[in-house]
Design a protein around this motif. Structure first.
Motif, short mmCIF file in Angstrom:
data_model
loop_
_atom_site.label_atom_id
_atom_site.label_comp_id
_atom_site.label_asym_id
_atom_site.label_seq_id
_atom_site.Cartn_x
_atom_site.Cartn_y
_atom_site.Cartn_z
N UNK A 185 0.77 -1.43 0.07
CA UNK A 185 -0.05 -0.07 -0.28
C UNK A 185 0.69 1.55 0.04
N UNK A 186 1.47 1.54 0.73
CA UNK A 186 3.13 2.38 1.22
C UNK A 186 3.61 2.58 -0.04
N UNK A 187 3.87 1.20 -1.25
CA UNK A 187 4.04 2.00 -2.76
C UNK A 187 3.72 1.80 -3.30
N UNK A 217 0.83 -16.48 -4.61
CA UNK A 217 -0.20 -15.27 -4.78
C UNK A 217 -0.37 -14.95 -3.63
N UNK A 218 -0.89 -14.98 -2.59
CA UNK A 218 -1.04 -14.54 -1.18
C UNK A 218 -0.41 -12.84 -1.21
N UNK A 219 1.08 -13.78 -2.00
CA UNK A 219 1.66 -12.07 -1.31
C UNK A 219 1.64 -11.38 -2.77
N UNK A 220 1.21 -11.60 -3.35
CA UNK A 220 0.27 -10.67 -5.09
C UNK A 220 -0.48 -10.27 -4.71
N UNK A 221 -0.96 -10.61 -3.94
CA UNK A 221 -2.87 -10.71 -3.36
C UNK A 221 -2.74 -8.64 -3.36
N UNK A 222 -2.30 -9.13 -1.94
CA UNK A 222 -2.16 -7.70 -1.19
C UNK A 222 -2.63 -6.71 -1.96
N UNK A 223 -0.76 -6.87 -2.56
CA UNK A 223 -0.86 -4.98 -3.65
C UNK A 223 -1.75 -4.86 -5.12
N UNK A 224 -2.71 -6.72 -5.43
CA UNK A 224 -3.73 -6.19 -6.33
C UNK A 224 -4.59 -5.52 -5.29
N UNK A 257 -6.27 -2.63 -6.38
CA UNK A 257 -7.94 -2.20 -6.55
C UNK A 257 -9.03 -1.32 -6.00
N UNK A 258 -8.29 -1.31 -4.98
CA UNK A 258 -9.12 0.14 -3.96
C UNK A 258 -8.88 1.20 -4.81
N UNK A 259 -7.49 1.50 -4.83
CA UNK A 259 -7.42 2.33 -5.68
C UNK A 259 -8.42 2.84 -6.99
N UNK A 260 -8.62 1.39 -7.08
CA UNK A 260 -9.52 1.70 -8.78
C UNK A 260 -10.94 2.71 -8.77
N UNK A 261 -11.42 1.40 -7.66
CA UNK A 261 -12.76 1.63 -7.23
C UNK A 261 -12.91 3.22 -6.80
N UNK A 262 -11.67 3.16 -5.71
CA UNK A 262 -11.99 5.02 -5.36
C UNK A 262 -12.43 5.64 -6.83
#
Length: 583
Positions: free
Chosen positions: A184-186, A294-301, A305-310
């Motif tokens: 998220x910070x990244x 996958x679980x490592x990549x899912x948090x970033x995705x 997704x939240x940013x796109x949804x915003x």
């Protein structure tokens, strides 16, 4: 939000999704079957010295392998198509949403963040969906199926999974919890890098003129160091995780061989079964590692997704009414009655109780100091902002009752900053890229009125001469004249009620400025003209001049009337013209 974004797209393609799932199931079953066949070859063929059994089971293994290759190739092809289609869909949705943004929404997100959201963030979501169809669908089948098949080889030895699997699962979960906030910070720091780069590229001349290179380097270095810091934390986490997983896998293999060797020695297990068991262990651990990846990549995705949804779920202040009122026939008059604009974060109005008429065929000028509200008034006419009180009408009807897109089609705007899109001179003036035919006579009339005919005629390819993005291959004055020609081309079609020149003459010399103003009445008769300018010479002959000061209308009239009645106007004139010139 990640599930919602992907499901909104995939639910219309259930057939392809089902095909991917079936193909992944087939290839997973084939992959699980192969170690069992290998164990049978060793136990029933090699140890028994039965050559026909070896050939028979070997042929079956070959057929299963071919089926596996076909299934996984088709699954990857279909899965990649779905993922790329999702990326295309999300970029299109974000772009379309941003096109409907007004000033407030654009200010909230900022250009740099919107660029990141429509490129980098979409790529993150797209990558996770791609890996989902190629890895995550297969991982649970391989994991559960591997445990079942391993238990079929030896139930007692399968008890080791009770220890191995939870250890690996807990470790993976702890890494996921640590990486989520870092990703998220990244993404936030990617926004910062993009913003700084955009500022420095856009303002490179200002930076050099004021010798701010070193200061900009320090700003970028700090942002870059912050970016490196978070990447190092992410990389360190991954660097720690992989050796630990390899250690768990290695220790698990040692345990399997140790206990399996004792069972073979006791006659409770065959050699082929131990080899198959080791293969199933590798498949189970590989499935866990794939799921871990996958679980490592899912948090970033998920963050992306939240940013796109915003963006997609942003409530827009300027919206079309449910049942828009039809626009009045041209020519129609724009009018402001007591219009006041005040932004949410401001302590006083930007424009306060403005009354203004823009009759058809008239020329009205706006003049005032920096920050007096001239550009805000222009935005209000095109409904980029709405007044908090008072009204803006077209043909006597409040413009809020019209569809904003249809309303803006009745306004030809020449913006304060001349910007040209890549294409040709013809496509720039007409706004039609890729069109095979143009109304050349109308183009040349627009160019002639904008005083651009001379330099366009000298270009090697005339109307087909290339224009670089932003008009980089043209001078400032040439860009400005093509921007004016673009607006005049629309007005000449008879579908425009108002042409707005928002400080559009600043890049023109005085002679060209004068010729252009004299050509306007003949070029677009019956169309209202609003000129926002700083130069008195540009506006002194307007039918009506409106003087703004601090958001207030402090005077309206002709040049001569304002020289008599408006002290603010006299101060502006005195700063530019001599007494003889002002008379």
């Amino acid at each position: 939000m990640l599930i919602q974004l992907t499901w909104d797209y995939l639910r219309h393609r259930k057939g392809r999704v089902a095909a991917v799932l079936v193909l992944q199931l087939i290839q997973s079953i084939a992959s699980l079957w192969l170690p069992a066949l290998n164990a049978a070859i060793i136990n029933d063929g090699v140890l028994e010295a039965d050559i026909p059994v070896i050939w028979q089971l070997g042929g079956v293994m070959l057929g299963v392998t071919i089926l596996q290759v076909i299934a996984i190739s088709a699954a990857i092809y279909l899965g990649a198509g779905l993922a790329m289609g999702l990326g295309h869909h999300l970029r299109s949705e974000v772009f379309g949403k941003v096109q409907s943004f007004g000033r407030a929404e654009l200010h909230r997100f900022g250009p740099a963040s919107l660029i990141t959201r429509s490129t980098n963030d979409v790529s993150q979501v797209q990558m996770v969906v791609h890996l989902t169809f190629t890895i995550i669908v297969m991982a649970p089948i391989m994991g559960v199926g591997g445990i079942v098949m391993a238990a079929a080889q030896d139930v007692v030895l399968s008890g080791l999974f009770v220890v191995i699997v939870p250890i690996l699962g807990l470790f993976t979960f702890s890494m996921m919890v640590r990486l989520g906030p870092l990703y998220e910070v990244q993404q936030t720091r990617v926004d910062t890098i993009n913003r700084l780069l955009r500022e420095q590229l856009t303002g490179v001349r200002v930076i050099r003129a004021f010798l701010r290179q070193q200061a900009q380097k320090r700003r970028f270095r700090r942002a870059n160091d912050d970016m490196r810091e978070v990447w190092l934390k992410i990389g360190t986490t991954w660097a720690f995780m992989m050796p630990v997983i390899q250690m768990i896998v290695g220790l698990s293999s040692v345990a399997i061989v140790w206990f399996g060797g004792h069972r073979i020695d006791d006659g409770a297990m065959q050699v082929g079964s131990l080899i198959a068991f080791i293969n199933y262990l590798m498949q189970i651990l590989m499935a866990i590692m794939m799921a871990a990846m996958m679980f490592m990549m899912v948090p970033r995705a998920r963050v992306s997704a939240n940013r796109i949804g915003d963006v997609l779920h942003t409530d827009i202040d300027i919206v079309a009414p449910a049942e828009p009122t039809p626009l009045p026939p041209s020519p129609a008059e724009f009018r402001l009655d007591g219009a006041t604009v005040q932004y949410d974060d401001a302590d006083r109005p930007v424009l306060d109780s403005i009354d203004l008429r823009l009759p058809a065929g008239s020329t009205t000028a706006l003049v005032g100091g920096t920050g007096s509200g001239k550009t805000t008034l222009v935005h209000m006419l095109s409904r980029m902002v709405d007044p908090v009180s008072g009204t803006v009408t077209l043909g006597g009807t409040d413009i809020r009752s019209f569809d904003p897109t249809s309303l803006r089609a009745r306004i030809a705007l020449v913006p304060q900053k001349a910007y040209l899109f890549a294409g040709t001179v013809a496509s720039t003036v007409t706004g039609q890229r890729g069109a095979l035919e143009f109304d050349e006579e109308r183009i040349w009339r627009a160019l002639d009125a904008a005083q651009a005919t001379e330099f366009v005629a000298k270009l090697d390819d005339g109307l087909e001469s290339r224009i670089d993005p932003g008009g980089r291959n043209l001078s400032g004055g040439q860009r400005q004249r093509l921007t004016i020609a673009r607006a005049l081309y629309r007005a000449m079609a008879g579908e425009v009620d108002l042409i707005i020149f928002d400080d559009s003459f600043s890049a023109l010399d005085f002679a060209t400025d004068k010729k252009l103003r004299h050509a306007l009445p003949d070029a677009v008769p019956g169309v209202a003209v609003l000129i926002v300018a700083q130069r008195i010479s540009t506006i002194r002959h307007a039918d009506r001049i409106v003087v703004l000061d601090g958001g207030r209308d402090v005077g309206q009239g002709t040049h001569e009337e304002l020289m008599e009645s408006c002290s603010t106007y006299r101060e502006i004139v005195a700063s530019q013209l001599s007494a003889e010139e002002a008379a």
